[in-house]
Design a protein around this motif. Structure first.
Motif, PDB file in Angstrom:
ATOM      1  N   LYS A 119       8.401 -12.054 -13.047  1.00 45.10           N
ATOM      2  CA  LYS A 119       8.795 -10.859 -13.788  1.00 45.10           C
ATOM      3  C   LYS A 119       9.611  -9.900 -12.927  1.00 45.10           C
ATOM      4  O   LYS A 119      10.327  -9.047 -13.455  1.00 45.10           O
ATOM      5  N   PHE A 120       9.479 -10.021 -11.606  1.00 41.08           N
ATOM      6  CA  PHE A 120      10.175  -9.064 -10.737  1.00 41.08           C
ATOM      7  C   PHE A 120      10.907  -9.682  -9.552  1.00 41.08           C
ATOM      8  O   PHE A 120      11.863  -9.101  -9.046  1.00 41.08           O
ATOM      9  N   ALA A 121      10.482 -10.833  -9.085  1.00 44.97           N
ATOM     10  CA  ALA A 121      10.985 -11.353  -7.803  1.00 44.97           C
ATOM     11  C   ALA A 121      12.394 -11.949  -7.899  1.00 44.97           C
ATOM     12  O   ALA A 121      12.647 -12.832  -8.717  1.00 44.97           O
ATOM     13  N   HIS A 122      13.278 -11.444  -7.047  1.00 43.76           N
ATOM     14  CA  HIS A 122      14.603 -12.049  -6.886  1.00 43.76           C
ATOM     15  C   HIS A 122      14.536 -13.206  -5.894  1.00 43.76           C
ATOM     16  O   HIS A 122      15.365 -14.112  -5.934  1.00 43.76           O
ATOM     17  N   MET A 123      13.561 -13.138  -5.000  1.00 41.76           N
ATOM     18  CA  MET A 123      13.356 -14.202  -4.012  1.00 41.76           C
ATOM     19  C   MET A 123      11.882 -14.271  -3.664  1.00 41.76           C
ATOM     20  O   MET A 123      11.220 -13.233  -3.579  1.00 41.76           O
TER      21      MET A 123
ATOM     22  N   ILE B 276      16.010  -3.432  -0.261  1.00 36.48           N
ATOM     23  CA  ILE B 276      15.209  -4.605  -0.598  1.00 36.48           C
ATOM     24  C   ILE B 276      13.738  -4.263  -0.382  1.00 36.48           C
ATOM     25  O   ILE B 276      13.340  -3.819   0.693  1.00 36.48           O
ATOM     26  N   ILE B 277      12.951  -4.481  -1.430  1.00 36.61           N
ATOM     27  CA  ILE B 277      11.517  -4.210  -1.378  1.00 36.61           C
ATOM     28  C   ILE B 277      10.771  -5.525  -1.284  1.00 36.61           C
ATOM     29  O   ILE B 277      11.014  -6.451  -2.059  1.00 36.61           O
ATOM     30  N   GLY B 278       9.841  -5.626  -0.345  1.00 37.36           N
ATOM     31  CA  GLY B 278       9.022  -6.824  -0.193  1.00 37.36           C
ATOM     32  C   GLY B 278       7.569  -6.500  -0.467  1.00 37.36           C
ATOM     33  O   GLY B 278       6.994  -5.622   0.185  1.00 37.36           O
ATOM     34  N   GLU B 279       6.966  -7.186  -1.438  1.00 40.35           N
ATOM     35  CA  GLU B 279       5.569  -6.938  -1.795  1.00 40.35           C
ATOM     36  C   GLU B 279       4.707  -8.172  -1.548  1.00 40.35           C
ATOM     37  O   GLU B 279       5.178  -9.304  -1.650  1.00 40.35           O
TER      38      GLU B 279
ATOM     39  N   THR C 258       0.805  -1.240   0.000  1.00 43.13           N
ATOM     40  CA  THR C 258       0.000   0.000   0.000  1.00 43.13           C
ATOM     41  C   THR C 258       0.836   1.286   0.000  1.00 43.13           C
ATOM     42  O   THR C 258       0.267   2.375  -0.043  1.00 43.13           O
ATOM     43  N   VAL C 259       2.148   1.167   0.053  1.00 45.20           N
ATOM     44  CA  VAL C 259       2.992   2.364   0.085  1.00 45.20           C
ATOM     45  C   VAL C 259       3.176   2.890  -1.332  1.00 45.20           C
ATOM     46  O   VAL C 259       3.510   2.138  -2.245  1.00 45.20           O
ATOM     47  N   ASP C 260       2.969   4.200  -1.526  1.00 40.00           N
ATOM     48  CA  ASP C 260       3.084   4.740  -2.878  1.00 40.00           C
ATOM     49  C   ASP C 260       4.545   4.861  -3.303  1.00 40.00           C
ATOM     50  O   ASP C 260       5.464   4.844  -2.473  1.00 40.00           O
ATOM     51  N   VAL C 261       4.735   4.975  -4.602  1.00 41.45           N
ATOM     52  CA  VAL C 261       6.069   4.934  -5.199  1.00 41.45           C
ATOM     53  C   VAL C 261       6.976   6.058  -4.681  1.00 41.45           C
ATOM     54  O   VAL C 261       8.167   5.847  -4.435  1.00 41.45           O
TER      55      VAL C 261
ATOM     56  N   LEU D 146       3.800  -5.499  -9.532  1.00 42.34           N
ATOM     57  CA  LEU D 146       4.154  -5.282 -10.931  1.00 42.34           C
ATOM     58  C   LEU D 146       4.091  -3.798 -11.302  1.00 42.34           C
ATOM     59  O   LEU D 146       4.974  -3.288 -12.000  1.00 42.34           O
ATOM     60  N   LYS D 147       3.063  -3.142 -10.829  1.00 42.88           N
ATOM     61  CA  LYS D 147       2.908  -1.714 -11.121  1.00 42.88           C
ATOM     62  C   LYS D 147       4.080  -0.913 -10.539  1.00 42.88           C
ATOM     63  O   LYS D 147       4.681  -0.073 -11.216  1.00 42.88           O
ATOM     64  N   LYS D 148       4.421  -1.196  -9.293  1.00 42.58           N
ATOM     65  CA  LYS D 148       5.526  -0.480  -8.649  1.00 42.58           C
ATOM     66  C   LYS D 148       6.865  -0.823  -9.299  1.00 42.58           C
ATOM     67  O   LYS D 148       7.742   0.039  -9.456  1.00 42.58           O
ATOM     68  N   TYR D 149       7.014  -2.077  -9.672  1.00 38.64           N
ATOM     69  CA  TYR D 149       8.258  -2.528 -10.309  1.00 38.64           C
ATOM     70  C   TYR D 149       8.516  -1.745 -11.591  1.00 38.64           C
ATOM     71  O   TYR D 149       9.646  -1.312 -11.855  1.00 38.64           O
ATOM     72  N   GLN D 150       7.470  -1.548 -12.370  1.00 35.30           N
ATOM     73  CA  GLN D 150       7.614  -0.785 -13.608  1.00 35.30           C
ATOM     74  C   GLN D 150       8.014   0.660 -13.317  1.00 35.30           C
ATOM     75  O   GLN D 150       8.858   1.240 -14.015  1.00 35.30           O
ATOM     76  N   GLU D 151       7.427   1.227 -12.282  1.00 37.67           N
ATOM     77  CA  GLU D 151       7.692   2.627 -11.961  1.00 37.67           C
ATOM     78  C   GLU D 151       9.038   2.838 -11.276  1.00 37.67           C
ATOM     79  O   GLU D 151       9.569   3.953 -11.267  1.00 37.67           O
TER      80      GLU D 151
END
Length: 243
Positions: free
Chosen positions: A91-95, A52-55, A36-39, A62-67
């Protein structure tokens, strides 16, 4: 307080807990839980030293990853992963912290084989034995890990759990003790291609306790970004489903 000040506070608390138990502060990995945290606020945290970002939700991630593609950060998926979301998660996860069943491991393996790569994962364990929580039961974890270890694309790097949501510290510690004991047992089993590098346990309300009980990876959101408007039930549904 600003996000920078909050992050500095959290890092100091992590350091204090680590030193208290004979660890080095740098041995503890901080995953910023950004649900829920904005970009813009995430960028502020990255600028302040979070890397490190955890979603918890695939579409949100995905939306945040693109931004945030221009930022040099690592992305972890820390929520419940439905099998039909595997392609998007990769598409985005390293772990991925939440592998808790064989069908999910099979789906990940199938997709990773197509992409000719491997992925670091943690096996999620339900140490509180709550029906509402995901995760393999502790007594079934070793069997599951041995099955997952057969997939060359999946690098088992450790375990993850969510502590009991209670103010009773004894009960919270019990959850973390169960995961640490399980980790130690698995380490002595010598299972091929299985490493117990990470114990991911502890969130805003209990991360210092978790570190004292053996955690070396903590997932913290509210203490950094402030209270969320969306209830936890949105991220950890009370009714388990894999639709």
């Amino acid at each position: 307080m600003s996000i920078k000040e909050n992050l500095e506070n959290v890092k100091q608390n992590i350091a204090n807990a680590a030193i208290k138990t004979g660890k080095k502060p740098e041995d503890i990995t901080l995953v910023m839980a950004t649900k829920t945290v904005d970009v813009d606020r995430i960028r502020e945290a990255i600028k302040a030293g979070g890397n490190i970002i955890g979603e918890n939700k695939i579409q949100e991630a995905l939306k945040k990853y693109q931004e945030l593609k221009d930022e040099k950060v690592e992305w972890h998926f820390i929520g419940h992963l439905q099998t039909n979301k595997v392609k998007d998660a990769l598409k985005f996860a390293h772990m991925i912290h939440s592998v808790d069943r064989l069908p999910l491991a099979e789906k990940l393996d199938h997709r990773l084989m197509q992409e000719v790569r491997s992925l670091d994962i943690l096996v999620q364990v339900n140490t509180s034995h709550e029906e509402s929580k995901y995760g393999i039961e502790p007594e079934k974890a070793i069997s599951l890990i041995k099955q997952i270890a057969k997939y060359d694309t999946l690098n088992i790097r450790g375990l993850m759990t969510i502590g009991l949501f209670t103010k009773d510290e004894v009960k919270i510690r019990k959850c973390f003790k169960v995961l640490k004991a399980l980790c130690d047992t698995i380490a002595t089993e010598g299972i091929d291609r299985v490493q117990m590098d990470y114990l991911s346990m502890g969130m805003t309300n209990d991360y210092q306790i978790a570190i004292e009980e053996g955690a070396n990876m903590v997932r913290i959101g509210t203490a950094i970004f402030g209270a969320r408007n969306t209830p936890d039930a949105y991220y950890w549904p009370s009714e388990k489903t894999d639709q």
